[in-house]
Design a protein around this motif. Structure first.
Motif, PDB file in Angstrom:
ATOM      1  N   LEU A  85      18.435  12.794  94.646  1.00 57.13           N
ATOM      2  CA  LEU A  85      19.570  12.147  93.990  1.00 57.13           C
ATOM      3  C   LEU A  85      20.149  13.003  92.863  1.00 57.13           C
ATOM      4  N   GLY A  86      19.780  14.281  92.843  1.00 60.32           N
ATOM      5  CA  GLY A  86      20.413  15.207  91.908  1.00 60.32           C
ATOM      6  C   GLY A  86      19.689  15.488  90.617  1.00 60.32           C
ATOM      7  N   ILE A  87      18.451  15.009  90.466  1.00 59.22           N
ATOM      8  CA  ILE A  87      17.669  15.276  89.265  1.00 59.22           C
ATOM      9  C   ILE A  87      16.692  16.409  89.546  1.00 59.22           C
ATOM     10  N   LYS A  88      16.640  17.400  88.667  1.00 60.31           N
ATOM     11  CA  LYS A  88      15.635  18.446  88.798  1.00 60.31           C
ATOM     12  C   LYS A  88      14.266  17.856  88.449  1.00 60.31           C
ATOM     13  N   VAL A  89      13.252  18.133  89.266  1.00 61.47           N
ATOM     14  CA  VAL A  89      11.940  17.541  89.015  1.00 61.47           C
ATOM     15  C   VAL A  89      10.835  18.592  89.092  1.00 61.47           C
ATOM     16  N   ILE A  90       9.849  18.397  88.225  1.00 60.45           N
ATOM     17  CA  ILE A  90       8.635  19.206  88.219  1.00 60.45           C
ATOM     18  C   ILE A  90       7.456  18.249  88.211  1.00 60.45           C
ATOM     19  N   GLY A  91       6.470  18.483  89.065  1.00 59.27           N
ATOM     20  CA  GLY A  91       5.269  17.658  89.080  1.00 59.27           C
ATOM     21  C   GLY A  91       4.121  18.352  88.369  1.00 59.27           C
ATOM     22  N   VAL A  92       3.401  17.598  87.558  1.00 60.86           N
ATOM     23  CA  VAL A  92       2.190  18.092  86.895  1.00 60.86           C
ATOM     24  C   VAL A  92       1.044  17.176  87.318  1.00 60.86           C
ATOM     25  N   PRO A  93      -0.030  17.726  87.898  1.00 59.67           N
ATOM     26  CA  PRO A  93      -1.097  16.886  88.465  1.00 59.67           C
ATOM     27  C   PRO A  93      -2.003  16.267  87.414  1.00 59.67           C
ATOM     28  N   GLY A  94      -1.861  14.973  87.191  1.00 63.09           N
ATOM     29  CA  GLY A  94      -2.695  14.257  86.245  1.00 63.09           C
ATOM     30  C   GLY A  94      -3.393  13.100  86.924  1.00 63.09           C
ATOM     31  N   THR A  95      -4.634  13.281  87.314  1.00 64.52           N
ATOM     32  CA  THR A  95      -5.432  12.228  87.940  1.00 64.52           C
ATOM     33  C   THR A  95      -6.892  12.623  87.901  1.00 64.52           C
ATOM     34  N   ILE A  96      -7.768  11.675  87.581  1.00 65.95           N
ATOM     35  CA  ILE A  96      -9.191  12.006  87.504  1.00 65.95           C
ATOM     36  C   ILE A  96      -9.789  12.249  88.882  1.00 65.95           C
ATOM     37  N   ASP A  97      -9.126  11.787  89.944  1.00 66.84           N
ATOM     38  CA  ASP A  97      -9.713  11.866  91.288  1.00 66.84           C
ATOM     39  C   ASP A  97      -9.716  13.273  91.877  1.00 66.84           C
ATOM     40  N   ASN A  98      -8.894  14.180  91.353  1.00 67.83           N
ATOM     41  CA  ASN A  98      -8.786  15.542  91.885  1.00 67.83           C
ATOM     42  C   ASN A  98      -8.400  15.521  93.369  1.00 67.83           C
TER      43      ASN A  98
ATOM     44  N   ALA B  36      17.593   7.296  88.757  1.00 68.55           N
ATOM     45  CA  ALA B  36      18.439   8.480  88.610  1.00 68.55           C
ATOM     46  C   ALA B  36      19.620   8.194  87.693  1.00 68.55           C
ATOM     47  N   ASP B  37      20.196   7.006  87.829  1.00 63.01           N
ATOM     48  CA  ASP B  37      21.345   6.643  86.998  1.00 63.01           C
ATOM     49  C   ASP B  37      20.967   6.549  85.524  1.00 63.01           C
ATOM     50  N   GLN B  38      19.768   6.037  85.249  1.00 60.06           N
ATOM     51  CA  GLN B  38      19.323   5.937  83.849  1.00 60.06           C
ATOM     52  C   GLN B  38      19.231   7.318  83.207  1.00 60.06           C
ATOM     53  N   LEU B  39      18.739   8.285  83.959  1.00 61.28           N
ATOM     54  CA  LEU B  39      18.640   9.645  83.432  1.00 61.28           C
ATOM     55  C   LEU B  39      20.024  10.266  83.252  1.00 61.28           C
ATOM     56  N   LYS B  40      20.854  10.103  84.258  1.00 68.08           N
ATOM     57  CA  LYS B  40      22.199  10.694  84.197  1.00 68.08           C
ATOM     58  C   LYS B  40      23.027  10.092  83.070  1.00 68.08           C
ATOM     59  N   ALA B  41      22.821   8.815  82.805  1.00 67.22           N
ATOM     60  CA  ALA B  41      23.583   8.152  81.739  1.00 67.22           C
ATOM     61  C   ALA B  41      23.307   8.769  80.378  1.00 67.22           C
ATOM     62  N   LYS B  42      22.115   9.328  80.207  1.00 65.50           N
ATOM     63  CA  LYS B  42      21.765   9.983  78.947  1.00 65.50           C
ATOM     64  C   LYS B  42      21.961  11.496  79.009  1.00 65.50           C
ATOM     65  N   GLY B  43      22.509  11.976  80.103  1.00 63.89           N
ATOM     66  CA  GLY B  43      22.754  13.403  80.236  1.00 63.89           C
ATOM     67  C   GLY B  43      21.502  14.214  80.489  1.00 63.89           C
ATOM     68  N   ILE B  44      20.449  13.561  80.971  1.00 72.40           N
ATOM     69  CA  ILE B  44      19.181  14.247  81.234  1.00 72.40           C
ATOM     70  C   ILE B  44      19.230  14.887  82.616  1.00 72.40           C
ATOM     71  N   GLU B  45      19.044  16.192  82.642  1.00 71.52           N
ATOM     72  CA  GLU B  45      19.167  16.943  83.880  1.00 71.52           C
ATOM     73  C   GLU B  45      17.871  17.052  84.660  1.00 71.52           C
ATOM     74  N   ALA B  46      16.736  16.986  83.955  1.00 76.42           N
ATOM     75  CA  ALA B  46      15.458  17.281  84.599  1.00 76.42           C
ATOM     76  C   ALA B  46      14.376  16.317  84.129  1.00 76.42           C
TER      77      ALA B  46
END
Length: 322
Positions: A118-131, A89-99
Motif C-alpha cells: 500500500l505504498g509504505i516502506k517497511v523494514i522487519g526486525v526479528p523480535g521473538t523469544i521463540d527464535n 497505511a492511511d494513518q501513517l500517510k496522514a502524518k507524512g510517515i514514509e517508512a
C-alpha cells in the motif's frame, strides 16, 4: 530518505527482552541522521487508532536494561483484513510517515508486507523469544529466554534432588523447539521433547530407569509446549517407569526480565541496521543475524522458508544424556 523524512517504529506480537534496545537504536540513530522518528504504541492495534507520537532523544533514555517494550504491544485481528490494512497505511500517510520499522515475529512481518503493498516502506526486525523466524540465525529475546529457563531449572534441580524425583519442565515453543533444545542441552536434561522430533515415552522411561539403576536420584525433562500435553506425558512416564514425577510450567516468566548482554547487543545492531537500510532506500527487507553478520535480506524469506531445526544439536543432547 533525506533530512526531516519521517520514520515510525512499532512492536507487535509477544514482547521479548531486547526490544527496548532495538527501539532506542532506531530512534537515536534516526535522529542522528536528521530523520524524524515516531513511536506507534500498542502495535498494529494502536496504529489503527492513530496512537502515534514523535520520539525525542530523551524518549528512549534508560530503557536498555528493561524487559518488555516501552511502546507496548497487542494482538490485532483487524490487521488481517483489507480494511484494517488500508486504515493502517492511511494513518501513517496522514502524518507524512514514509517508512515503518516493525519489531516482531512472523505475523508482524505479514502485516508489514501488506503495508508495503500500500505504498509504505517497511523494514522487519526479528523480535521473538521463540527464535522461529526463517532467514535469521537469531532473534531478539531468544538468548534471554534460554538463560531464564536455565536459571529456573537450576533451582528446580535442588528440589528434584532432595525429593529424588523426575521433574518435567514445560517451556515456550508451540511450533519451534529451540528454547527447549538450547536450555535442555545447557542444563544437561535427560530428555528434550520438541514439536519437530517424535518421541517414545517407553524409550524415555527406560532411559530414566537406567539412570536410577546406576545411582542417579533425580532427572530433568524439558518439554516444549508444542510437543504435547505435559500432564499426559508425565502420566505416561509414570505408568511406564513407576517413578514419581512432578510438572512445572514456566509460562510467561520466560518473556520477562532484563535482556542478556547478547540480546542487548543484537537489538542495538539490528535497530541501527534498520535505519541504514531505510537511508539506502530499501524496503521489504528483514534485518538478520546471518553467518555471524548483521545484514538485510528479503522479507519474503520469512514466509517462503521454514526455520530449520538443529538436529545435530539435538543428537548431541541425546548422546550426552545416555
Amino acid at each position: 530518505m533525506g533530512a526531516d523524512s519521517k520514520v515510525a517504529v512499532l512492536t507487535s506480537g509477544g514482547d521479548a527482552p531486547g526490544m527496548n534496545t532495538a527501539i532506542r537504536a532506531i530512534v537515536r540513530k534516526g535522529i542522528y541522521h536528521d530523520l524524524r522518528v515516531y513511536g506507534v504504541f500498542h502495535g498494529y492495534d494502536g496504529l489503527l487508532r492513530g496512537e502515534i507520537k514523535e520520539m525525542e532523544l530523551g524518549s528512549v533514555a534508560d530503557i536498555v536494561h528493561r524487559g518488555g517494550t516501552i511502546l507496548k504491544t497487542a494482538r490485532c485481528e483487524e490487521m488481517f483484513t483489507a480494511e484494517g490494512q488500508r486504515l493502517a497505511a492511511d494513518q501513517l500517510k496522514a502524518k507524512g510517515i514514509e517508512a515503518l520499522v516493525v519489531i516482531g515475529g512472523d505475523g508482524s512481518y505479514r502485516g508489514a508486507k501488506k503495508l508495503a503493498e500500500l505504498g509504505i516502506k517497511v523494514i522487519g526486525v526479528p523480535g521473538t523469544i521463540d527464535n522461529d523466524i526463517a532467514g535469521t540465525d537469531s532473534t531478539i529475546g531468544f538468548d534471554t529466554a534460554v538463560n531464564t529457563v536455565v536459571e529456573a531449572v537450576s533451582k528446580l534441580r535442588d528440589t528434584a534432588s532432595s525429593h529424588e524425583r523426575t521433574f518435567l519442565v514445560e517451556v515456550m515453543g508451540r511450533n519451534c523447539g529451540d528454547i527447549a533444545l538450547h536450555s535442555g542441552l545447557a542444563i544437561g536434561a535427560e530428555s528434550i521433547l520438541t514439536p519437530e522430533i517424535p518421541f517414545d515415552l517407553q524409550e524415555i522411561s527406560e532411559k530414566l530407569l537406567r539412570g536410577y539403576r546406576r545411582g542417579k536420584n533425580h532427572s530433568i525433562i524439558i518439554c516444549a509446549e508444542g510437543a504435547g500435553d505435559i500432564r499426559e506425558i508425565a502420566s505416561g512416564l509414570k505408568n511406564y517407569s513407576g517413578l514419581e514425577n512432578r510438572v512445572t510450567i514456566l509460562g510467561h516468566i520466560q518473556r520477562g526480565g532484563a535482556p542478556s548482554a547478547a540480546d542487548s547487543l543484537l537489538g542495538a545492531m539490528m535497530g541501527g541496521k534498520a535505519i541504514e537500510a531505510l537511508m539506502e532506500g530499501k524496503s521489504e527487507v528483514m534485518i538478520s543475524h546471518f553467518q555471524n553478520e548483521i545484514v538485510d535480506r528479503p522479507l519474503e524469506l520469512a514466509f517462503k522458508e521454514k526455520k530449520m531445526f538443529n538436529r545435530k544439536l539435538y543428537e548431541l543432547a541425546n548422546e550426552l544424556a545416555i
